[in-house]
Design a protein around this motif. Structure first.
Motif, short mmCIF file in Angstrom:
data_model
loop_
_atom_site.label_atom_id
_atom_site.label_comp_id
_atom_site.label_asym_id
_atom_site.label_seq_id
_atom_site.Cartn_x
_atom_site.Cartn_y
_atom_site.Cartn_z
N ALA A 23 93.03 -7.16 -38.06
CA ALA A 23 94.30 -7.33 -38.76
C ALA A 23 94.89 -5.99 -39.17
O ALA A 23 96.11 -5.81 -39.13
CB ALA A 23 94.11 -8.22 -39.98
N ARG A 24 94.04 -5.06 -39.58
CA ARG A 24 94.49 -3.75 -40.04
C ARG A 24 93.38 -2.74 -39.81
O ARG A 24 92.21 -3.10 -39.66
CB ARG A 24 94.76 -3.76 -41.55
N VAL A 25 93.76 -1.48 -39.85
CA VAL A 25 92.79 -0.38 -39.85
C VAL A 25 93.11 0.47 -41.06
O VAL A 25 94.27 0.88 -41.26
CB VAL A 25 92.86 0.45 -38.55
N GLU A 26 92.13 0.72 -41.90
CA GLU A 26 92.32 1.56 -43.07
C GLU A 26 92.70 2.97 -42.62
O GLU A 26 92.19 3.45 -41.61
CB GLU A 26 91.03 1.62 -43.90
N PRO A 27 93.57 3.65 -43.36
CA PRO A 27 94.01 4.99 -42.94
C PRO A 27 92.95 6.08 -43.11
O PRO A 27 93.06 7.13 -42.49
CB PRO A 27 95.22 5.26 -43.84
N ALA A 28 91.93 5.84 -43.91
CA ALA A 28 90.91 6.87 -44.16
C ALA A 28 89.99 7.04 -42.96
O ALA A 28 89.73 6.09 -42.22
CB ALA A 28 90.09 6.49 -45.39
N ARG A 29 89.50 8.26 -42.78
CA ARG A 29 88.48 8.56 -41.78
C ARG A 29 87.23 8.97 -42.53
O ARG A 29 87.30 9.67 -43.54
CB ARG A 29 88.92 9.70 -40.88
N TYR A 30 86.09 8.56 -42.03
CA TYR A 30 84.81 8.85 -42.67
C TYR A 30 83.95 9.68 -41.72
O TYR A 30 83.96 9.45 -40.52
CB TYR A 30 84.10 7.53 -43.02
N GLU A 31 83.20 10.61 -42.29
CA GLU A 31 82.36 11.49 -41.48
C GLU A 31 81.13 10.80 -40.94
O GLU A 31 80.57 11.21 -39.93
CB GLU A 31 81.94 12.71 -42.30
N ASN A 32 80.69 9.73 -41.61
CA ASN A 32 79.52 9.00 -41.12
C ASN A 32 79.63 7.53 -41.51
O ASN A 32 80.46 7.15 -42.34
CB ASN A 32 78.21 9.62 -41.62
N ASP A 49 95.39 -9.49 -49.53
CA ASP A 49 96.67 -10.18 -49.30
C ASP A 49 96.78 -10.80 -47.91
O ASP A 49 97.73 -11.53 -47.64
CB ASP A 49 97.82 -9.20 -49.52
N LEU A 50 95.86 -10.52 -47.03
CA LEU A 50 95.93 -11.08 -45.68
C LEU A 50 95.76 -12.60 -45.71
O LEU A 50 94.95 -13.12 -46.46
CB LEU A 50 94.84 -10.46 -44.79
N ALA A 51 96.52 -13.28 -44.88
CA ALA A 51 96.54 -14.75 -44.88
C ALA A 51 95.50 -15.31 -43.90
O ALA A 51 95.85 -15.95 -42.91
CB ALA A 51 97.93 -15.25 -44.54
#
Length: 76
Positions: A23-32, A49-51
């Protein structure tokens, strides 16, 4: 080759976590993957809030996402 990082995909699912779709991809990037997983609870709360009956999160590497994108283009 680009550096490895992880993103968190928010998945919307039917009852009993069946038939999930991104449904979505969080904008943050994680190193691991550990950093990504530690952020899951807060991400799920932000995306409440996703239905969909069920919302899940999934940590994916940028390489995994790239490979999936290539598979989808080849299939289409």
């Amino acid at each position: 080759m680009e550096p490895l990082f992880y993103v968190m995909a928010i998945m919307g699912c039917g009852d009993a976590a069946a038939m999930c779709e991104e449904a979505r991809v969080e904008p943050a990037r994680y190193e691991n993957v550990a950093q990504c997983r530690s952020a899951m609870e807060a991400s799920l709360i932000r995306n409440a809030d996703l239905a969909y009956p069920t919302i899940l999160a999934n940590c994916q590497s940028n390489r995994e996402r790239l490979a999936r994108g290539r598979d989808q283009r080849a299939a289409g």
